[in-house]
Scaffold this active site. Structure first.
Site: not given
Length: 196
Positions: A76, A178, A180
């Site tokens: 990001c 992202h 994650e």
């Protein structure tokens, strides 16, 4: 083992939670000597790119980051830090990629920030996207994007305009989304990175 570069502008919790779920060992990099302990690095980042760059410069780690020869992944705002310049704060970035971070045009029917799931299309063969089909969905949250440049684009997506969802140059990688927070394919990407 992955070293997470900490500089006060990263969403460390969700990233470390994902790495723990995957059984990928990691630790934190706070000072120059810490780099030697790891064989891969992640630069996380949320918020304002100009402010993030100022915080990163304050750590004194910028020369070490620019000189890294091991696999390094910016996530990001961490990816935007790898570019030459960001319109967010009109700030010079690390300059590892000779491309710029630009502001989305807010005068469209599309909402800014861009928040949600978007399809990502790899444009080059690279182990980072192994076992991730073209068109897989990843989770994005951002108001600025990295200009599309074929030379450095590893994967692209389109929101308002086409832009780089992932970039690659030598040992440096970046993803605007992202991983994650992107479910199974995000976890696959983190696993792939841990094996580069």
């Amino acid at each position: 083992m992955i070293g997470i570069i900490t500089y006060g502008a990263g969403n460390i919790f969700s990233l470390t939670a994902a790495l723990e779920r995957l059984g990928i060992p990691y630790g934190m990099i706070n000072k120059e000597e810490d780099f030697e302990r790891y064989d891969r690095y992640i630069i996380p980042g949320v918020g304002h790119a100009g402010a993030a760059m100022a915080k990163l410069e304050h750590t004194g780690l910028v020369p070490e980051i620019k000189a890294l020869k091991k696999p390094t992944l910016g996530i990001c705002v961490g990816m935007q830090l790898l570019t030459a310049h960001s319109e967010e704060g009109d700030a010079n970035m690390l300059g590892i990629f000779p491309i710029n971070t630009l502001k989305f045009d807010g005068n469209t029917e599309f909402k800014v920030p861009h928040t949600g799931w978007n399809q990502v299309f790899p444009e080059k063969e690279n182990p980072l996207f192994e076992n991730i089909p073209a068109g897989s969905h990843f989770y994005f949250v951002h108001s600025y994007f990295i200009e599309y440049n074929k030379a450095y684009t590893l994967a692209s997506t389109t929101y308002i305009n086409k832009f780089s969802a992932s970039i690659w140059r030598d040992n440096f990688y970046g993803v605007q989304f992202h991983p994650e927070k992107s479910g199974a394919y995000g976890e696959t990407l983190l696993k792939n990175f841990s094996n580069l």
